[in-house]
Design a protein around this motif. Structure first.
Motif, mmCIF file in Angstrom:
data_model
loop_
_atom_site.group_PDB
_atom_site.id
_atom_site.type_symbol
_atom_site.label_atom_id
_atom_site.label_comp_id
_atom_site.label_asym_id
_atom_site.label_seq_id
_atom_site.Cartn_x
_atom_site.Cartn_y
_atom_site.Cartn_z
ATOM 1 N N ARG A 33 -14.125 16.875 62.915
ATOM 2 C CA ARG A 33 -14.317 16.385 61.551
ATOM 3 C C ARG A 33 -15.722 15.828 61.462
ATOM 4 N NH1 ARG A 33 -13.304 11.612 58.902
ATOM 5 N NH2 ARG A 33 -12.377 10.689 60.778
ATOM 6 N N ALA A 34 -16.522 16.404 60.563
ATOM 7 C CA ALA A 34 -17.932 16.027 60.459
ATOM 8 C C ALA A 34 -18.309 15.886 58.993
ATOM 9 C CB ALA A 34 -18.814 17.067 61.149
ATOM 10 N N ARG A 35 -19.493 15.364 58.762
ATOM 11 C CA ARG A 35 -20.016 15.203 57.403
ATOM 12 C C ARG A 35 -21.523 15.402 57.434
ATOM 13 N NH1 ARG A 35 -22.662 10.371 56.922
ATOM 14 N NH2 ARG A 35 -22.150 8.779 58.482
ATOM 15 N N THR A 36 -22.067 15.631 56.265
ATOM 16 C CA THR A 36 -23.516 15.753 56.153
ATOM 17 C C THR A 36 -24.125 14.355 56.167
ATOM 18 O OG1 THR A 36 -23.300 15.768 53.754
ATOM 19 C CG2 THR A 36 -23.389 17.905 54.874
ATOM 20 N N PRO A 37 -25.346 14.208 56.655
ATOM 21 C CA PRO A 37 -25.950 12.866 56.729
ATOM 22 C C PRO A 37 -26.269 12.313 55.348
ATOM 23 C CG PRO A 37 -27.534 14.551 57.355
ATOM 24 C CD PRO A 37 -26.213 15.255 57.213
ATOM 25 N N ASP A 38 -26.285 10.984 55.267
ATOM 26 C CA ASP A 38 -26.660 10.328 54.009
ATOM 27 C C ASP A 38 -28.152 10.507 53.765
ATOM 28 O OD1 ASP A 38 -24.037 9.497 53.744
ATOM 29 O OD2 ASP A 38 -24.408 7.623 54.863
ATOM 30 N N GLY A 39 -28.547 10.303 52.524
ATOM 31 C CA GLY A 39 -29.952 10.453 52.172
ATOM 32 C C GLY A 39 -30.103 11.440 51.045
ATOM 33 N N SER A 40 -31.344 11.659 50.649
ATOM 34 C CA SER A 40 -31.623 12.543 49.524
ATOM 35 C C SER A 40 -31.613 13.995 49.975
ATOM 36 C CB SER A 40 -32.977 12.187 48.895
ATOM 37 O OG SER A 40 -34.012 12.344 49.868
ATOM 38 N N ALA A 41 -31.380 14.899 49.012
ATOM 39 C CA ALA A 41 -31.391 16.342 49.251
ATOM 40 C C ALA A 41 -32.209 16.999 48.154
ATOM 41 C CB ALA A 41 -29.970 16.903 49.276
ATOM 42 N N THR A 42 -32.657 18.194 48.409
ATOM 43 C CA THR A 42 -33.526 18.919 47.480
ATOM 44 C C THR A 42 -32.704 19.862 46.635
ATOM 45 O OG1 THR A 42 -35.325 18.835 49.087
ATOM 46 C CG2 THR A 42 -35.526 20.435 47.308
ATOM 47 N N CYS A 43 -32.951 19.851 45.336
ATOM 48 C CA CYS A 43 -32.266 20.755 44.417
ATOM 49 C C CYS A 43 -32.794 22.166 44.645
ATOM 50 C CB CYS A 43 -32.501 20.329 42.970
ATOM 51 S SG CYS A 43 -31.816 21.492 41.761
ATOM 52 N N PRO A 44 -31.930 23.154 44.840
ATOM 53 C CA PRO A 44 -32.408 24.526 45.066
ATOM 54 C C PRO A 44 -33.009 25.155 43.820
ATOM 55 C CG PRO A 44 -30.017 24.488 44.903
ATOM 56 C CD PRO A 44 -30.457 23.059 44.907
ATOM 57 N N GLY A 45 -32.795 24.569 42.630
ATOM 58 C CA GLY A 45 -33.334 25.138 41.405
ATOM 59 C C GLY A 45 -34.731 24.660 41.091
ATOM 60 N N CYS A 46 -34.936 23.338 41.067
ATOM 61 C CA CYS A 46 -36.240 22.794 40.676
ATOM 62 C C CYS A 46 -36.980 22.123 41.818
ATOM 63 C CB CYS A 46 -36.064 21.788 39.533
ATOM 64 S SG CYS A 46 -35.030 20.361 39.966
ATOM 65 N N GLY A 47 -36.302 21.882 42.933
ATOM 66 C CA GLY A 47 -36.961 21.262 44.070
ATOM 67 C C GLY A 47 -37.043 19.755 43.998
ATOM 68 N N ALA A 48 -36.380 19.124 43.044
ATOM 69 C CA ALA A 48 -36.423 17.677 42.905
ATOM 70 C C ALA A 48 -35.527 17.018 43.939
ATOM 71 C CB ALA A 48 -35.998 17.268 41.493
ATOM 72 N N GLU A 49 -35.923 15.817 44.411
ATOM 73 C CA GLU A 49 -35.135 15.063 45.378
ATOM 74 C C GLU A 49 -34.127 14.194 44.627
ATOM 75 O OE1 GLU A 49 -35.273 15.085 48.687
ATOM 76 O OE2 GLU A 49 -36.898 16.555 48.835
ATOM 77 N N THR A 50 -32.909 14.140 45.192
ATOM 78 C CA THR A 50 -31.877 13.317 44.582
ATOM 79 C C THR A 50 -30.904 12.846 45.648
ATOM 80 O OG1 THR A 50 -30.113 13.226 42.927
ATOM 81 C CG2 THR A 50 -30.443 15.320 44.055
ATOM 82 N N ALA A 51 -30.321 11.663 45.435
ATOM 83 C CA ALA A 51 -29.293 11.119 46.323
ATOM 84 C C ALA A 51 -28.069 10.692 45.529
ATOM 85 C CB ALA A 51 -29.849 9.933 47.120
ATOM 86 N N ARG A 52 -28.035 11.076 44.252
ATOM 87 C CA ARG A 52 -26.921 10.690 43.394
ATOM 88 C C ARG A 52 -25.752 11.629 43.650
ATOM 89 N NH1 ARG A 52 -26.970 10.768 36.749
ATOM 90 N NH2 ARG A 52 -24.767 10.149 36.468
ATOM 91 N N VAL A 53 -24.616 11.061 44.092
ATOM 92 C CA VAL A 53 -23.443 11.844 44.485
ATOM 93 C C VAL A 53 -22.525 12.003 43.290
ATOM 94 C CG1 VAL A 53 -21.467 11.990 46.025
ATOM 95 C CG2 VAL A 53 -23.624 11.016 46.845
ATOM 96 N N HIS A 54 -22.173 13.275 43.042
ATOM 97 C CA HIS A 54 -21.216 13.572 41.982
ATOM 98 C C HIS A 54 -19.794 13.654 42.535
ATOM 99 C CE1 HIS A 54 -18.851 16.292 39.360
ATOM 100 N NE2 HIS A 54 -19.481 15.667 38.361
ATOM 101 N N GLY A 55 -19.657 14.168 43.783
ATOM 102 C CA GLY A 55 -18.349 14.296 44.395
ATOM 103 C C GLY A 55 -18.496 14.851 45.815
ATOM 104 N N TYR A 56 -17.362 15.137 46.410
ATOM 105 C CA TYR A 56 -17.356 15.635 47.798
ATOM 106 C C TYR A 56 -16.539 16.926 47.872
ATOM 107 C CZ TYR A 56 -19.138 11.017 48.938
ATOM 108 O OH TYR A 56 -19.902 9.876 49.007
#
Length: 510
Positions: A33-56
Motif C-alpha cells: 500500500r503506497a501513495r504519491t508524495p505530498d507537494g505540488s504537481a504540474t498540470c499536463p495542460g498548462c504546466g502550472a504548479e498546484t497543490a490543491r487536492v480535489h480528491g483521491y
C-alpha cells in the motif's frame, strides 16, 4: 506484516518515487500500500504548479515478482485542481518512471515482459513468464511486443540487402541492414524493384549497396541511386562458380575416370550419340534451340546440354559405385586373378569367406563382373571430386591431395579447370588490382574448352561492375545472410502464424 523500513527500501527500490506505507504477506501474493508524495504537481495542460487536492483515487498495478510470488501495488493518487482559468478543471497526478497513464503494470515489470516476449513471442513467453509468477495471455504478450518501440531508423553509408521467404514460392520480404555494423535497419514487404526503390528514395544517403545477383534489386538501385556503388556478394559468386565446376567435372567424368572401370557401351550410350548427332545436324542447318526441342520432342534444357558439348563422349558418365562388403578383400581377389585368370568365382567366394567375408555370393559376382577388381582405383563421384577441387589445398589430407593430382592429370580439361579454380579463389580476397586480374582470368577461361564455365562468365558479364566491386572492396553481404538465418529461427518459433507486422517487430528488436 513486515515493518523493517531498510529492507522495504532495498527490495522495492524501483518504487522509490512512491511512499510505501504498508507491506502485507498474503501467501501467494505480496500486497503493497503506497501513495504519491505530498507537494505540488504540474498540470499536463498548462504546466502550472498546484497543490490543491480535489480528491483521491486508488489504482492497483502489478510489479516484479519476489521469491516466486506476485507483487501487487495499491497506489493512492491525488486528483488536483488546476489554478489556470480556462484550462482543465482537475487532473490526476502521474509518477514518471514508475506508472504511466492507463497502465496496470509497473514500468520495470513491463520492461522484463518485453525482453522475454521479444525473444520467445507468444505461447513460449507465456510459459516462461508463468515460472516468474507473471500472469498474462499470449494475446496480451503479442500486444505488448507490438507496443515496444522500434530502434530509430537511420540511413547507413553501406546498406546490405537480401530477401527471405515468408511462404516459399509465394510471398517474400526484404531485409535491410547496416553492412558495416550489422545493425538491422528495416524489413520491407516484398522483394520487387518497386518496393526497394521506394525505400531508397524515401531515405537518401546510401553510398554503397551490398546485394546478391538479384536483377530486381540491381534495377531498383540503378533507378533510385544511380551514383551508388553496387557490390556483389562474394559467397554467391563462389557458390555459382562451384555449380559450374560441378557440371564441368561431371561432363568430363569419362576422361578423368579412365583409370577406373571402362564405360559400358549399351543402349543408353547409343541413344545419347544419336540424339547428339540429331541436335548438331539441326543446329548446323541454322535451326534454333527452341525449334530443335519441338522437332525432337525434347526439353529445351536437354537440347542446350547436347548443343553445349563438342562430342558425344562428354555426355557419358563414369560408373559410380557405393562401398560394399567386398572392398576389404579386393587386394586378395586381384592377386588370385593375376595368378590364375580362370579361377572360378565360387573358389574365390570360399577363400574370402574363410578370411571373414560376411556377404553373399551374388554380391561378389556383381563386384567382379563390374570390373572393380582390376580397376586401379575405386571410382569417385563427380561431386566429391568437385569438393576436393574447391577445397583449399592446405586443408586437404595427403591422400586426398594425391588423389586429386592423379585425377586432374588424367584429363587436359581438368588441368585447365584446376588452374582456373585456384585463380578464381585468389580473386575473392579483395585487392585494388583484382579488377584487371579478373579480366585476365575471364580471358583465360574463355580460351579453355569448358562450356559450363563459359555460361558462368556470361553471368559475370551481365553484372560486371558489381563483380568488380566485390573483388576490390572489403564490403560483403555476409551480415545480411546471418540476419536471414536468425529470421528463419524466429519464423519457426512462431510456426508461420504471425502477420508481417509482428515478424518485422521481432526482426528489428532481435
Amino acid at each position: 506484516m513486515l515493518d523493517d523500513d531498510g529492507l522495504v527500501r532495498t527490495v522495492f527500490s524501483g518504487l522509490s518515487p512512491l511512499v510505501v506505507e504498508e507491506v502485507t504477506d498474503e501467501g501467494e501474493q505480496i500486497r503493497l500500500r503506497a501513495r504519491t508524495p505530498d507537494g505540488s504537481a504540474t498540470c499536463p495542460g498548462c504546466g502550472a504548479e498546484t497543490a490543491r487536492v480535489h480528491g483521491y483515487h486508488r489504482r492497483s498495478v502489478a510489479d516484479v515478482a519476489i521469491d516466486g510470488r506476485r507483487v501487487l501495488v495499491v497506489v493512492r493518487r491525488r486528483r488536483l485542481v488546476c489554478p489556470t482559468r480556462g484550462c482543465r478543471q482537475t487532473f490526476r497526478e502521474q509518477v514518471p518512471g514508475v506508472l504511466e497513464r492507463y497502465q496496470r503494470r509497473a514500468l520495470r515489470l513491463t520492461s522484463q515482459i518485453g525482453a522475454v516476449v521479444r525473444e520467445l513471442a507468444g505461447r513460449a513467453s507465456v510459459r516462461a513468464l508463468a515460472a516468474l509468477a507473471v500472469r498474462l495471455s499470449r494475446h496480451t504478450a503479442l500486444r505488448l511486443l507490438l507496443r515496444l518501440p522500434l530502434p530509430a531508423l537511420r540511413v547507413p553509408r553501406v546498406l546490405g540487402v537480401d530477401d527471405f521467404a515468408l511462404r516459399r514460392r509465394h510471398r517474400y520480404a526484404t531485409v535491410l541492414i547496416d553492412a558495416e555494423t550489422r545493425q538491422r535497419i528495416d524489413v520491407l514487404p516484398g522483394r520487387t524493384a518497386d518496393v526497394l526503390e521506394a525505400w531508397l528514395r524515401a531515405h537518401p544517403g546510401v553510398q554503397v549497396v551490398c546485394r546478391d545477383g538479384s536483377g530486381a534489386y540491381a534495377e531498383a538501385i540503378r533507378r533510385a541511386l544511380p551514383h551508388a556503388t553496387q557490390v556483389g556478394d562474394r559467397w554467391h559468386l563462389w557458390h555459382n562458380f562451384g555449380e559450374a565446376v560441378l557440371k564441368e567435372v561431371a561432363g568430363h567424368s569419362a576422361c578423368w575416370a579412365k583409370a577406373g572401370p571402362p564405360i559400358k557401351v549399351g543402349k543408353r550410350a547409343q541413344t545419347t550419340r544419336e540424339r547428339w548427332h540429331q541436335v548438331h545436324d539441326l543446329l548446323g542447318k541454322g535451326v534454333g534451340l527452341l525449334e530443335c526441342a519441338r522437332r525432337l520432342n525434347l526439353g529445351l534444357n536437354t537440347v542446350k546440354r547436347y548443343a553445349r558439348v563438342p562430342e558425344p563422349m562428354r555426355l557419358q558418365r563414369a560408373p559410380q559405385y557405393r562401398p560394399t562388403l567386398v572392398d576389404p578383400y579386393r587386394d586378395h581377389l586381384r592377386r588370385r586373378r593375376a595368378e590364375d585368370p580362370a579361377v572360378p568365382v565360387l573358389h574365390l567366394f570360399n577363400e574370402i569367406r574363410a578370411l571373414g567375408y560376411p556377404g553373399s555370393f551374388n554380391l561378389l559376382y556383381r563386384y567382379i563382373t563390374q570390373g572393380r577388381v582390376e580397376a586401379d582405383r575405386l571410382p569417385i563421384a563427380p561431386r566429391r571430386l568437385t569438393r576436393l577441387l574447391l577445397t583449399q589445398p592446405d586443408n586437404l589430407k595427403d591422400e586426398h591431395r594425391h588423389l586429386l593430382d592423379d585425377l586432374t592429370a588424367a584429363c587436359p580439361e581438368m588441368i585447365d579447370l584446376a588452374g582456373l579454380v585456384r585463380g578464381f579463389a585468389d580473386l575473392l580476397r579483395p585487392r585494388e588490382d583484382n579488377a584487371d586480374r579478373l579480366d585476365a582470368w575471364i580471358a583465360i577461361a574463355r580460351a579453355a574448352d569448358l562450356p559450363h564455365l563459359h555460361a558462368f562468365i556470361r553471368g559475370l558479364d551481365q553484372d560486371r561492375d558489381a563483380v568488380h566491386a566485390a573483388v576490390t572492396l572489403p564490403f560483403h553481404n555476409g551480415g545480411t545472410e546471418g540476419v536471414n538465418t536468425k529470421t528463419k529461427r524466429i519464423m519457426r518459433q512462431m510456426h508461420g502464424r504471425a502477420g508481417f507486422a509482428l515478424l518485422r517487430h521481432r526482426i528489428l528488436l532481435a
